[in-house]
Design an enzyme around this catalytic site. Structure first.
Site, mmCIF file in Angstrom:
data_model
loop_
_atom_site.group_PDB
_atom_site.id
_atom_site.type_symbol
_atom_site.label_atom_id
_atom_site.label_comp_id
_atom_site.label_asym_id
_atom_site.label_seq_id
_atom_site.Cartn_x
_atom_site.Cartn_y
_atom_site.Cartn_z
ATOM 1 N N TYR A 148 16.531 59.746 59.982
ATOM 2 C CA TYR A 148 17.332 59.968 59.053
ATOM 3 C C TYR A 148 18.990 59.617 59.516
ATOM 4 O O TYR A 148 19.215 57.991 58.672
ATOM 5 C CB TYR A 148 17.618 61.163 58.459
ATOM 6 C CG TYR A 148 18.501 61.044 57.526
ATOM 7 C CD1 TYR A 148 18.226 60.751 56.091
ATOM 8 C CD2 TYR A 148 19.372 61.780 57.376
ATOM 9 C CE1 TYR A 148 18.468 61.163 54.964
ATOM 10 C CE2 TYR A 148 20.519 62.059 56.209
ATOM 11 C CZ TYR A 148 20.001 61.110 54.782
ATOM 12 O OH TYR A 148 21.217 61.927 54.481
ATOM 13 N N ASN A 177 27.080 66.931 53.514
ATOM 14 C CA ASN A 177 26.065 68.159 52.295
ATOM 15 C C ASN A 177 27.064 67.870 50.890
ATOM 16 O O ASN A 177 28.074 68.946 50.833
ATOM 17 C CB ASN A 177 26.398 69.788 53.203
ATOM 18 C CG ASN A 177 25.898 70.037 53.948
ATOM 19 O OD1 ASN A 177 24.231 69.050 53.793
ATOM 20 N ND2 ASN A 177 26.029 70.012 54.974
HETATM 21 P P1 NAD Z 1 17.369 62.410 46.023
HETATM 22 O O1 NAD Z 1 16.744 62.208 47.114
HETATM 23 O O2 NAD Z 1 18.265 63.601 45.206
HETATM 24 O O3 NAD Z 1 18.121 60.986 45.665
HETATM 25 C C1 NAD Z 1 17.428 59.702 45.702
HETATM 26 C C2 NAD Z 1 16.856 59.163 45.212
HETATM 27 O O4 NAD Z 1 16.183 57.775 45.418
HETATM 28 C C3 NAD Z 1 15.716 59.554 44.949
HETATM 29 O O5 NAD Z 1 15.487 60.302 43.462
HETATM 30 C C4 NAD Z 1 14.336 58.862 45.125
HETATM 31 O O6 NAD Z 1 13.903 59.089 43.871
HETATM 32 C C5 NAD Z 1 15.101 57.826 45.256
HETATM 33 N N1 NAD Z 1 14.516 56.959 46.446
HETATM 34 C C6 NAD Z 1 13.546 56.698 46.853
HETATM 35 N N2 NAD Z 1 13.171 55.438 47.534
HETATM 36 C C7 NAD Z 1 13.372 54.914 47.042
HETATM 37 C C8 NAD Z 1 12.390 53.984 46.374
HETATM 38 N N3 NAD Z 1 11.511 52.513 47.392
HETATM 39 N N4 NAD Z 1 13.356 53.063 45.279
HETATM 40 C C9 NAD Z 1 14.157 53.346 44.262
HETATM 41 N N5 NAD Z 1 14.082 55.029 44.085
HETATM 42 C C10 NAD Z 1 14.294 55.410 45.999
HETATM 43 O O7 NAD Z 1 19.142 62.728 47.217
HETATM 44 P P2 NAD Z 1 20.778 62.812 47.406
HETATM 45 O O8 NAD Z 1 21.374 64.266 47.274
HETATM 46 O O9 NAD Z 1 21.282 62.231 45.365
HETATM 47 O O10 NAD Z 1 21.433 61.615 47.883
HETATM 48 C C11 NAD Z 1 21.420 60.336 47.026
HETATM 49 C C12 NAD Z 1 22.484 59.571 48.979
HETATM 50 O O11 NAD Z 1 23.240 60.457 49.076
HETATM 51 C C13 NAD Z 1 21.324 59.210 49.883
HETATM 52 O O12 NAD Z 1 21.659 57.897 50.563
HETATM 53 C C14 NAD Z 1 20.948 60.628 51.047
HETATM 54 O O13 NAD Z 1 20.657 59.898 52.004
HETATM 55 C C15 NAD Z 1 22.912 60.367 50.938
HETATM 56 N N6 NAD Z 1 23.537 61.735 51.428
HETATM 57 C C16 NAD Z 1 23.494 62.886 50.512
HETATM 58 C C17 NAD Z 1 24.021 64.086 50.925
HETATM 59 C C18 NAD Z 1 23.562 64.993 50.577
HETATM 60 O O14 NAD Z 1 23.968 66.204 50.503
HETATM 61 N N7 NAD Z 1 22.881 65.095 49.277
HETATM 62 C C19 NAD Z 1 23.672 63.732 52.362
HETATM 63 C C20 NAD Z 1 24.383 62.674 52.967
HETATM 64 C C21 NAD Z 1 24.190 61.503 52.306
#
Ligand code: NAD
Length: 325
Positions: A148, A177
């Protein structure tokens, strides 16, 4: 001015909240996710909802056509349990950012946002609970979280080179987070705050005041409430910042302290079964917010107590509703 905005990953936790905020400000939003519509955390009537797998290049070109801003929040991701067991799947998200960057360039978008992560930082800077807050320059020399984190670091780099070589304005936030309502709280992708809220709510509703805790409870993190994340994300998008920047809380708490807070909200005390063999990630992680405070005057507005209260209530309501069915 109203803009045409693509939110990739709009069916997810952060994406759903971002769509809501953009619509409130009068923007035309194209909300794209690969999940079936009935699995999106939030759906808004005023957005154009589209189901597309953005690993596919043509899908990205279709999604970005006519857009003036692109937010890429789409990734195959989850908490430690998910990312440690699904490294290849996490790395395949590189296809999403690669093809979306190409599509955004072709569409001539005015700005492109990429959601990176604190998982880009090297493990050797995160070996103790009393960890030094991570500053942006700590990401190099690169030794990020396996799978990741490598995908995030590589994709950050690709954004930078699309800006330098092709003039596509890109912005990158390193999220630390994020938690709040309308996100994963069960099923394996949930992160610590939601998992702990669920376990304590199950204890409260079920009467057996005992929960399983991953690790020894002494590992530390900082947690940013979703409203602060959305506000910061949009501020970064509209800034002139070319380099990746931390977006997170700098209030360090241990997992035990997090559980203490949720116990107080729930009004119960729970016995804790520490599972030392469970995925735990790094020993300590905190965000150094010097740069974002100086550049954007941004700092978190929502205390951990207040944010957890809203999150706990949302998760508890969902669990309670199942009991009365
Ligand atoms: P989440 O899993 O709730 O949302 C990600 C969305 O991307 C999901 O709905 C998923 O279905 C969609 N997705 C995955 N593959 C896909 C594809 N091939 N085509 C279209 N859509 C696709 O996660 P989140 O917490 O909302 O995170 C959003 C972003 O922020 C991500 O890039 C994540 O890595 C990053 N991030 C989040 C956190 C956190 O604490 N939530 C921390 C660091 C980074």
């Amino acid at each position: 001015m109203a803009e045409s905005v693509l939110v990739a990953g709009a069916g997810g936790f952060i994406g759903g909240h971002l769509v809501e905020a953009l619509l409130k400000d009068g923007h035309a939003v194209k909300a794209v996710d690969s999940k079936p519509g009935d699995e999106w955390f939030q759906v808004f009537e005023d957005a154009e909802d589209v189901e597309l797998d953005l690993r596919d290049r043509d899908a990205c070109f279709e999604a970005a056509r006519g857009m003036s801003q692109v937010y890429n929040l789409a990734a195959d991701m989850g908490g430690m349990g998910f990312i440690e067991a699904n490294k290849a799947a996490c790395m395949l998200s590189v296809l999403i950012n690669t093809h979306l960057l190409e599509a955004a360039r072709e569409a001539g978008v005015a700005s492109y946002f990429y959601a990176s992560s604190a998982c880009v930082y090297p493990a050797d800077r995160q070996r103790t609970p009393e960890v030094e807050p991570l500053k942006e320059s700590d990401a190099y020399p690169g030794m990020p979280e396996d799978g990741y984190g490598w995908e995030k670091l590589f994709s950050e780099r690709m954004c930078r080179h699309f800006t330098e070589d092709y003039g596509l304005p890109t912005r990158v936030a390193r999220y630390h987070n994020v938690y709040g309502p309308e996100g994963s709280f069960e099923g394996g992708r949930e992160k610590a705050p939601a998992a702990i809220c669920r376990k304590v709510a199950e204890a409260e509703l079920g009467g057996e005041h005992r929960i399983e805790v991953w690790g020894d409870g002494k590992q530390t993190r900082s947690f940013m409430y979703i409203d602060d994340c959305i506000h910061g994300t949009r501020a970064i998008m509209h800034s002139g910042l070319v380099e990746p920047i931390n977006l997170g809380s700098s209030e360090l708490v241990s997992i035990d302290e997090l559980i203490d807070k949720v116990e107080r909200i729930a009004g119960i005390e729970v016995e804790r079964d520490y599972r030392l063999d469970a995925p735990q990630g790094v020993r300590g992680r905190n965000s150094d917010n010097t740069l974002i405070e100086a550049e954007l005057g941004w700092e978190p507005q929502v205390s951990l107590e207040a944010g957890l209260e809203t999150t706990y209530a949302w998760i508890r309501d969902r669990l309670a509703a199942r009991l009365v069915r």
